[in-house]
Design an enzyme around this catalytic site. Structure first.
Site, PDB file in Angstrom:
ATOM      1  N   GLY A  21       0.841  -1.200   0.000  1.00 36.62           N
ATOM      2  CA  GLY A  21       0.000   0.000   0.000  1.00 36.62           C
ATOM      3  C   GLY A  21       0.867   1.237   0.000  1.00 36.62           C
ATOM      4  O   GLY A  21       2.077   1.168   0.229  1.00 36.62           O
ATOM      5  N   LYS A  22       0.234   2.398  -0.262  1.00 34.28           N
ATOM      6  CA  LYS A  22       1.017   3.623  -0.393  1.00 34.28           C
ATOM      7  C   LYS A  22       0.238   4.819   0.131  1.00 34.28           C
ATOM      8  O   LYS A  22      -0.974   4.898  -0.038  1.00 34.28           O
ATOM      9  CB  LYS A  22       1.372   3.845  -1.867  1.00 34.28           C
ATOM     10  CG  LYS A  22       2.554   4.759  -2.099  1.00 34.28           C
ATOM     11  CD  LYS A  22       3.018   4.665  -3.538  1.00 34.28           C
ATOM     12  CE  LYS A  22       4.339   5.396  -3.734  1.00 34.28           C
ATOM     13  NZ  LYS A  22       4.838   5.228  -5.112  1.00 34.28           N
ATOM     14  N   ALA A  24       0.816   9.385   1.278  1.00 32.74           N
ATOM     15  CA  ALA A  24       1.490  10.605   0.837  1.00 32.74           C
ATOM     16  C   ALA A  24       2.965  10.584   1.222  1.00 32.74           C
ATOM     17  O   ALA A  24       3.830  10.945   0.425  1.00 32.74           O
ATOM     18  CB  ALA A  24       0.803  11.814   1.444  1.00 32.74           C
ATOM     19  N   PHE A  25       3.262  10.160   2.451  1.00 30.91           N
ATOM     20  CA  PHE A  25       4.638  10.183   2.937  1.00 30.91           C
ATOM     21  C   PHE A  25       5.121   8.795   3.357  1.00 30.91           C
ATOM     22  O   PHE A  25       6.156   8.661   3.978  1.00 30.91           O
ATOM     23  CB  PHE A  25       4.764  11.137   4.129  1.00 30.91           C
ATOM     24  CG  PHE A  25       4.346  12.533   3.816  1.00 30.91           C
ATOM     25  CD1 PHE A  25       5.070  13.307   2.921  1.00 30.91           C
ATOM     26  CD2 PHE A  25       3.212  13.074   4.398  1.00 30.91           C
ATOM     27  CE1 PHE A  25       4.681  14.589   2.621  1.00 30.91           C
ATOM     28  CE2 PHE A  25       2.819  14.360   4.106  1.00 30.91           C
ATOM     29  CZ  PHE A  25       3.549  15.126   3.211  1.00 30.91           C
ATOM     30  N   SER A  26       4.335   7.770   3.047  1.00 26.85           N
ATOM     31  CA  SER A  26       4.714   6.431   3.500  1.00 26.85           C
ATOM     32  C   SER A  26       4.346   5.376   2.468  1.00 26.85           C
ATOM     33  O   SER A  26       3.508   5.592   1.602  1.00 26.85           O
ATOM     34  CB  SER A  26       4.023   6.107   4.831  1.00 26.85           C
ATOM     35  OG  SER A  26       2.629   6.031   4.651  1.00 26.85           O
ATOM     36  N   VAL A  28       3.805   0.920   2.478  1.00 26.25           N
ATOM     37  CA  VAL A  28       3.774  -0.306   3.280  1.00 26.25           C
ATOM     38  C   VAL A  28       4.273  -1.453   2.408  1.00 26.25           C
ATOM     39  O   VAL A  28       3.770  -1.667   1.305  1.00 26.25           O
ATOM     40  CB  VAL A  28       2.351  -0.606   3.808  1.00 26.25           C
ATOM     41  CG1 VAL A  28       2.354  -1.905   4.617  1.00 26.25           C
ATOM     42  CG2 VAL A  28       1.835   0.546   4.655  1.00 26.25           C
ATOM     43  N   ASP A 136     -10.853   7.118  14.368  1.00 22.56           N
ATOM     44  CA  ASP A 136     -11.085   6.869  12.940  1.00 22.56           C
ATOM     45  C   ASP A 136     -11.566   5.437  12.688  1.00 22.56           C
ATOM     46  O   ASP A 136     -11.113   4.777  11.758  1.00 22.56           O
ATOM     47  CB  ASP A 136      -9.818   7.169  12.138  1.00 22.56           C
ATOM     48  CG  ASP A 136     -10.120   7.441  10.663  1.00 22.56           C
ATOM     49  OD1 ASP A 136     -11.274   7.813  10.354  1.00 22.56           O
ATOM     50  OD2 ASP A 136      -9.222   7.276   9.828  1.00 22.56           O
TER      51      ASP A 136
END
EC number: 2.7.11.17
Length: 527
Positions: A21-22, A24-26, A28, A136
């Site tokens: 997964g992806k 904005a700043f990371s 996985v 959340d």
């Protein structure tokens, strides 16, 4: 001179594999610990791009995750900082989203929904015992440990989680996802652990019928519904749901957080702890079908929001010959698809609350192209999430929108609309004034009467990378690059560029432009 040794513990201990997964700043990625061959999921954060506040949030997330050890929570095993990157090593959960698994089942009953919410409540009770509020809770954060039948539900993503003092309530900022936000957060009241129970109530409602209790295309109307607690149990789908299930939902969706059921109390509710005798075993085929549509809508909405971050288009009075950009076309097509999907009568209960607002494929007259700096991050990881800076983001969007309206008035040669948006004592520095400070509207009126109002040729304006600085409650400043495409007197296409700054002041609830600074070519295209 001594040098500090750079930590390479993650690189030394783990081997990285494919991306999962992806954000904005990371990103996985699957990883394997070299000494044990145990698989994990590594969340890799690019710390070079983080602000000081983002660093604090990262530290908070790691601190919270270290505390939590429960079979229904995705566990953090390691937290490692290296040069330019931070690595959070979590359980590798391979079962996908709970809601996606349900629609693939051959049999799904109220008792199954009870078993799901039981596990979710166990995780929430655990974090509340540790004075953590998730903030959340939503379907995207409810995962399954594996693809095996009966795999445990695991609560994930503590990026918005906060530490609280027992049952104390305080204002921790506007955070969550629109359909799952509690009334107290929307009222901007102090809040605490009960916000998670409200979200559990929304999730349980969806688990039983496949559509949410609160829904509207218009976010303002959605928030009004939530604040009023305006949900019901419509026929025929709710007729087959037991009274005990409805009772638990009512206790979770109680507007007053002080009277809302707690996680510990909910776990003792007969519908949860005595499901074999209280919850219905009847297969809920319509729920599965509605949930399938609900899942499709969630995924589509995420795709649309991500696309629309690239380009937003706004309509002005004149027809433009300028073609829409590919991103704009994609946003428009996605918008049309969303409208079609959302308004279908069969679409998972949305039939109960059709919105009067609609999504249109718009002519690209004024295009706003954002970068990822103004609280609008191009993240697929959180595209359905209201960030902690939501309040600020909404106000920034308000300033961008009113600036668009002002430029549309200029493009249309509409002096009356222009004067309604500008302060009568507007001051400005602009090329047309040869560097002199101009005060009042007369200078601009000349251009409206003698140039803009007589211009019948198409104009297309692009606002590039608007940066908004909010200055207190009633003032803001916006800076942007403005590209104006037009047809000159000889019928040739031209483009002019100007760098502009506008200062806005809110009086009696209305934003007025009080100062304008423009450099570069004249903003009004010469014919």
């Amino acid at each position: 001179m001594a040098t500090t040794a750079t930590c390479t513990r993650f690189t030394d201990d783990y081997q990285l594999f494919e991306e999962l997964g992806k954000g904005a700043f990371s990103v996985v990625r699957r990883c394997v610990k070299k000494t044990s061959t145990q698989e994990y999921a590594a969340k890799i954060i690019n710390t070079k791009k983080l602000s000081a506040r983002d660093h604090q949030k990262l530290e908070r997330e790691a601190r919270i995750c270290r505390l939590l050890k429960h079979p229904n929570i995705v566990r953090l095993h390691d937290s490692i900082s290296e040069e330019g990157f931070h690595y959070l090593v979590f359980d590798l959960v391979t079962g996908g989203e709970l809601f996606e698994d349900i629609v693939a089942r051959e049999y799904y009953s109220e008792a199954d929904a009870s078993h799901c919410i039981h596990q979710i409540l166990e995780s929430v009770n655990h974090i509340h015992q540790h004075d953590i509020v998730h903030r959340d809770l939503k379907p995207e954060n409810l995962l399954l440990a594996s693809k095996c039948k009966g795999a445990a539900v695991k609560l994930a993503d503590f990026g918005l989680a906060i530490e609280v003092q027992g049952e104390q309530q305080a204002w921790f900022g506007f955070a969550g996802t629109p359909g799952y936000l509690s009334p107290e957060v929307l009222r901007k009241d102090p809040y605490g652990k009960p916000v998670d129970i409200w979200a559990c109530g929304v999730i349980l409602y969806i688990l039983l019928v496949g559509y949410p209790p609160f829904w509207d295309e218009d976010q303002h109307k959605l928030y009004q519904q939530i604040k009023a607690g305006a949900y019901d149990f419509p026929s025929p789908e709710w007729d087959t749901v037991t009274p005990e299930a409805k009772n638990l939902i009512n206790q979770m969706l109680t507007i007053n957080p002080a009277k809302r059921i707690t996680a510990d109390q909910a776990l003792k509710h007969p519908w949860v702890c005595q499901r074999s005798t209280v919850a219905s075993m009847m297969h809920r085929q319509e729920t599965v079908e509605c949930l399938r549509k609900f899942n499709a809508r969630r995924k589509l909405k995420g795709a649309i929001l991500t696309t629309m971050l690239v380009s937003r288009n706004f309509s002005v009075g004149r027809q433009s010959s300028a073609p829409a950009s590919p991103a704009a076309s994609a946003a428009g097509l996605a918008g049309q698809a969303a409208k079609s999907l959302l308004n279908k009568k069969s679409d998972g209960g949305v039939k109960k609350r059709k919105s009067s607002s609609s999504v249109h494929l718009m002519e690209p007259q004024t295009t706003v192209v954002h970068n990822a700096t103004d609280g609008i991050k191009g993240s697929t990881e959180s595209c359905n999430t209201t960030t902690e800076d939501e309040d600020l983001k909404v106000r920034k969007q308000e300033i961008i929108k009113i600036t668009e309206q002002l430029i549309e008035a200029i493009n249309n040669g509409d002096f009356e609309a222009y004067t309604k948006i500008c302060d009568p004592g507007l001051t400005s520095f602009e090329p047309e004034a040869l560097g002199n400070l101009v005060e009042g509207m007369d200078f601009h009126k000349f251009y409206f009467e003698n140039l803009l109002s007589k211009n019948s040729k198409p104009i297309h304006t692009t606002i590039l990378n608007p940066h908004v600085h909010v200055i207190g409650e009633d003032a803001a400043c916006i800076a942007y690059i403005r590209l104006t495409q037009y047809i000159d007197g000889q019928g040739r296409p031209r483009t002019s560029q100007s760098e502009e700054t506008r200062v806005w002041h809110r009086r009696d609830g209305k934003w007025l432009n009080v100062h304008y600074h423009c450099s570069g070519a004249p903003a009004a295209p010469l014919q």
